[in-house]
Design a protein around this motif. Structure first.
Motif, PDB file in Angstrom:
ATOM      1  N   LEU A   1      -5.849   2.304   3.257  1.00  0.00           N
ATOM      2  CA  LEU A   1      -6.052   3.737   3.465  1.00  0.00           C
ATOM      3  C   LEU A   1      -4.796   4.530   3.099  1.00  0.00           C
ATOM      4  O   LEU A   1      -4.885   5.711   2.760  1.00  0.00           O
ATOM      5  CB  LEU A   1      -6.440   3.998   4.926  1.00  0.00           C
ATOM      6  CG  LEU A   1      -7.781   3.401   5.363  1.00  0.00           C
ATOM      7  CD1 LEU A   1      -7.990   3.602   6.856  1.00  0.00           C
ATOM      8  CD2 LEU A   1      -8.927   4.030   4.578  1.00  0.00           C
TER       9      LEU A   1
ATOM     10  N   SER B   1       0.817  -1.218   0.000  1.00  0.00           N
ATOM     11  CA  SER B   1       0.000   0.000   0.000  1.00  0.00           C
ATOM     12  C   SER B   1       0.849   1.265   0.000  1.00  0.00           C
ATOM     13  O   SER B   1       0.351   2.350  -0.317  1.00  0.00           O
ATOM     14  CB  SER B   1      -0.928   0.005   1.216  1.00  0.00           C
ATOM     15  OG  SER B   1      -1.812  -1.090   1.170  1.00  0.00           O
TER      16      SER B   1
ATOM     17  N   LYS C   1      -5.224   5.406  -0.580  1.00  0.00           N
ATOM     18  CA  LYS C   1      -6.612   5.746  -0.927  1.00  0.00           C
ATOM     19  C   LYS C   1      -6.724   6.810  -2.012  1.00  0.00           C
ATOM     20  O   LYS C   1      -7.716   6.877  -2.737  1.00  0.00           O
ATOM     21  CB  LYS C   1      -7.356   6.205   0.329  1.00  0.00           C
ATOM     22  CG  LYS C   1      -6.823   7.506   0.922  1.00  0.00           C
ATOM     23  CD  LYS C   1      -7.632   7.943   2.140  1.00  0.00           C
ATOM     24  CE  LYS C   1      -7.125   9.268   2.682  1.00  0.00           C
ATOM     25  NZ  LYS C   1      -7.929   9.715   3.846  1.00  0.00           N
ATOM     26  N   ASP C   2      -5.682   7.646  -2.144  1.00  0.00           N
ATOM     27  CA  ASP C   2      -5.752   8.742  -3.114  1.00  0.00           C
ATOM     28  C   ASP C   2      -5.229   8.352  -4.492  1.00  0.00           C
ATOM     29  O   ASP C   2      -5.219   9.187  -5.407  1.00  0.00           O
ATOM     30  CB  ASP C   2      -4.962   9.954  -2.594  1.00  0.00           C
ATOM     31  CG  ASP C   2      -5.569  10.541  -1.328  1.00  0.00           C
ATOM     32  OD1 ASP C   2      -6.805  10.498  -1.200  1.00  0.00           O
ATOM     33  OD2 ASP C   2      -4.810  11.014  -0.462  1.00  0.00           O
TER      34      ASP C   2
ATOM     35  N   VAL D   1     -13.390   1.334   5.400  1.00  0.00           N
ATOM     36  CA  VAL D   1     -12.196   1.428   4.566  1.00  0.00           C
ATOM     37  C   VAL D   1     -12.588   1.703   3.118  1.00  0.00           C
ATOM     38  O   VAL D   1     -12.033   2.600   2.464  1.00  0.00           O
ATOM     39  CB  VAL D   1     -11.365   0.132   4.664  1.00  0.00           C
ATOM     40  CG1 VAL D   1     -10.213   0.175   3.661  1.00  0.00           C
ATOM     41  CG2 VAL D   1     -10.832  -0.057   6.075  1.00  0.00           C
TER      42      VAL D   1
ATOM     43  N   GLU E   1     -13.482   5.204   2.143  1.00  0.00           N
ATOM     44  CA  GLU E   1     -12.393   6.174   1.981  1.00  0.00           C
ATOM     45  C   GLU E   1     -11.702   6.070   0.629  1.00  0.00           C
ATOM     46  O   GLU E   1     -10.945   6.955   0.249  1.00  0.00           O
ATOM     47  CB  GLU E   1     -11.367   5.972   3.096  1.00  0.00           C
ATOM     48  CG  GLU E   1     -11.878   6.315   4.487  1.00  0.00           C
ATOM     49  CD  GLU E   1     -12.251   7.788   4.605  1.00  0.00           C
ATOM     50  OE1 GLU E   1     -11.474   8.642   4.111  1.00  0.00           O
ATOM     51  OE2 GLU E   1     -13.339   8.094   5.150  1.00  0.00           O
ATOM     52  N   LEU E   2     -11.939   4.961  -0.085  1.00  0.00           N
ATOM     53  CA  LEU E   2     -11.283   4.753  -1.383  1.00  0.00           C
ATOM     54  C   LEU E   2     -12.082   5.456  -2.474  1.00  0.00           C
ATOM     55  O   LEU E   2     -12.680   4.835  -3.351  1.00  0.00           O
ATOM     56  CB  LEU E   2     -11.152   3.256  -1.672  1.00  0.00           C
ATOM     57  CG  LEU E   2     -10.438   2.428  -0.598  1.00  0.00           C
ATOM     58  CD1 LEU E   2     -10.415   0.944  -0.993  1.00  0.00           C
ATOM     59  CD2 LEU E   2      -9.025   2.936  -0.361  1.00  0.00           C
TER      60      LEU E   2
END
Length: 675
Positions: free
Chosen positions: A225, A203, A228-229, A252, A255-256
């Motif tokens: 997370l 991640s 996530k961006d 979770v 937030e994606l």
């Protein structure tokens, strides 16, 4: 079931199949496709003669002639051909050592090579993509990653890495150094020994956009997370080790916000309702383009439709093995890939051939039960068109015909067509010819005492042709069908054959003007014996023949056969059957209940009445949505009420009638509770 929405937009990661380019140019049937390209012909010659063209090193591996050089694109294709043909081994893969080959897009899927051979052949190249799915256990996933990380260029520039393991995921090493491959944009670790700690490292990869962690050992997805961006695609099918609660998982996913594609489809053993709860969220996945929730429980058309309407950019939703997908909302929105290809290219043989194979695979193994009737009806019409356009291509004909034998298509798919008198006459002629030819096959196989798949399909076809078709039943009787079927019963003892023979005899017995011709010593002898078969299906169909034949007293009065003992035997046998909600090996289906109604109304013959009730309760308990509706449309409810209230009705008949009515009420109460 897969639904594509907004046909003017194509899903970002889904490319419609191209039969001409499939499998590196290897069309399934060479003579049915365009000629091979000159490049492919040359590459095939090289692969076939590799041993002759190469020299041998001291270690036994092959070496290309010194003056040979392959440009990158050609080298990639050459490797692909070797992989596809299964020619990639420790001995042959050595030709990719050194700089004679310049590789960029490497496919070693299912290759049987060792760690040492892999490192020497590939880890010095400037690779952008590596597909190492399903490689041999001699090349562990951890060794692949260690090999790649030895090259600093690969650490920074490898963009796509596809992995999975053919061995148990618990047998591989946990020392996975994904964090060093900082250039990765796409990573698949499906079925790999991949833990939550590994996910934490992955991640943090600065360029990661697409991730598949399906069937891994991940217990916590909170690490997502971190990316996530930038994460645009996430597949997490069958995460059986997750310890998070549903609210934690959804928190979770919520937030994606950059996700375009999400796959949370479930294995049939999990029965998860995660997708059900996801669909209830209003502020989740605002930019999603495709969502696969196949296999999820408690999913309804209403919930899916509301979710899609709130996200107009959606182009794809996977609903296979769910209770959703039957709404007009889906069938009116866009087309499915198989139907699109078949309709748009009716005279393109490679397209039709590929589509027929797709249709066969999509309708077998019970998958057709989860598809909308309208979609099946459309595809069925297209299959008929393919049969007509390409009558001389045996494999295509086989694909189409096998698809059309699907029980859901035969029973549920409507074919409402107005035929002219000429077309009707032609249809009758073709039906007569089909019955004759099928009977000839059955007779030949019976004479040879060969109970192969051809015999089974011929019997099944005759059974289906005569179902609610008095004309076909008449053709059967006029072409010595009864004598042939008696020979079949005398030659074979398998329950699969017996049930099909008796199923057809049931169809004939339902036709009033033909049933009397079945009252013969041979028929009575066989059905009375098969009534006591250990196979529930055989006993059931034998009972049906007896129930129909004995409902008319007249044929029995003109022969020396005893009707009363047969009825008594029928009654006792049904009493010993299990509950009518029991499961049979073969799925019994009916297009209509009308053949049962004369039996239900005959209170002077409770034995036949009892069989008809048992049969109706059996199918109603297995498929209430279809048969409860049929009871209403064909006005069968009143007959059941009459039996339940009749003073002289058999107590067991009254009990089964009451059970059917209870099931009916329960089904419609449940329907009213649905949103």
């Amino acid at each position: 079931m897969v639904h594509f929405l907004h046909p003017d937009l194509s899903p970002r990661t889904i490319v419609p199949p191209d039969a001409r380019k499939d499998a590196l140019g290897y069309c399934v049937v060479q003579e049915e496709a365009s000629p091979y390209s000159l490049v492919n012909i040359c590459l095939n010659v090289l692969v076939t003669n590799l041993e002759k063209l190469c020299s041998e090193r001291s270690d036994g591996t092959l070496c290309l002639p010194e003056h040979w050089r392959f440009p990158q694109e050609l080298a990639d294709r050459f490797l692909g051909v070797m992989t596809w043909q299964g020619k990639l081994t420790d001995r042959t893969v050595s030709i990719f050592r050194g700089n004679q080959m310049k590789l960029k897009l490497v496919n070693i899927k299912k290759a049987k090579i060792s760690t040492a051979a892999f490192i020497k052949a590939f880890c010095h190249h400037k690779l952008i993509q590596l597909d190492a799915t399903a490689v041999d256990p001699d090349l562990p996933i951890s060794d692949i990653i260690h090999g790649l990380c030895r090259n600093s260029w690969l650490q920074q520039n490898l963009q796509c890495l596809l992995l999975d393991s053919t061995t148990s995921i618990r047998q591989d090493s946990r020392l996975l150094l994904f964090g060093q491959l900082t250039g990765l944009r796409v990573l698949s670790v499906y079925n790999v020994c991949f833990h939550s700690e590994d996910l934490a490292h992955v991640s943090q990869l600065p360029k990661l956009e697409s991730l598949d962690i399906s069937n891994t050992l991940v217990t916590d997805i909170s690490a997502l997370l971190t990316c996530k961006d930038r994460l645009k695609s996430l597949k997490m099918h069958y995460l059986k080790c997750l310890t998070m609660t549903k609210p934690q998982i959804l928190a979770v996913i919520k937030e994606l916000k950059c996700l375009f594609h999400l796959d949370i489809s479930n294995h049939r053993q999990l029965q998860s309702d995660l997708a059900f709860h996801l669909l209830q969220q209003k502020d989740i996945l605002p930019n999603v383009v495709s969502l696969d929730i196949s296999g999820g429980s408690c999913i309804t058309d209403g919930a899916v439709e509301l979710f899609i309407r709130q996200r107009p950019a959606m182009q794809f939703v996977g609903l296979l093995a769910t209770d959703a997908g039957y709404s007009d909302f889906f069938t009116q929105q866009g087309l499915r890939l198989v139907a699109v290809g078949m309709r748009n290219h009716p005279l393109d043989l490679p397209v039709q051939f590929t589509a027929s194979a797709c249709a066969l695979n999509l309708t077998r193994q019970g998958l057709a039960r989860g598809m909308p009737v309208r979609l099946l009806s459309e595809v069925t019409c297209l299959l008929f068109k393919a049969l007509k356009n390409f009558p001389h291509y045996q494999q295509l004909q086989k694909n189409c015909l096998l698809s059309l034998t699907n029980s859901r298509i035969l029973v549920d798919v409507p074919f409402d067509r107005q035929l002219s008198s000429e077309q009707t006459a032609q249809l009758k002629e073709e039906l007569l010819r089909a019955v004759k030819e099928l009977l000839a096959i059955v007779k030949q196989k019976t004479t040879e005492k060969l109970d192969d798949v051809t015999l089974l399909f011929a019997l099944k076809a005759l059974w289906n042709l005569t179902d609610e078709s008095p004309v076909a039943c008449k053709h059967f009787m006029e072409n010595q069908g009864l004598a042939i079927f008696i020979q079949v019963l005398e030659a074979f003892s398998g329950s699969a054959i017996q049930s099909k023979v008796l199923g057809l005899l049931n169809n004939v017995a339902e036709v009033r003007e033909l049933s009397s011709k079945l009252v013969t010593k041979d028929v009575v002898k066989h059905v009375s014996v098969l009534l006591h078969s250990t196979s529930m299906e055989v006993s059931y169909f034998a009972a049906g023949v007896i129930a129909h034949l004995t409902s008319d007293k007249q044929p029995w009065m003109s022969c020396d056969l005893q009707r009363s003992p047969l009825l008594q035997d029928l009654y006792v046998t049904i009493q010993n059957w299990p509950s009518s909600s029991c499961k049979m090996t073969a799925l019994v289906t009916y297009r209509s209940f009308k053949a049962f109604f004369p039996l239900l109304g005959n209170f002077s013959q409770p034995e036949s009445q009892l069989w008809a009730l048992w049969a109706m309760h059996h199918v109603c308990s297995k498929n209430p949505s279809k048969y409860c509706k049929m009871l209403v449309e064909e006005e069968g409810l009143q007959l059941l009420c009459d039996i339940q209230e009749h003073n002289e009705a058999d107590p067991q008949a009254q009990q089964i009638a009451a059970s059917i009515l209870d099931d009916f009420r329960m089904h419609f109460m449940n329907q009213q509770r649905l949103p």
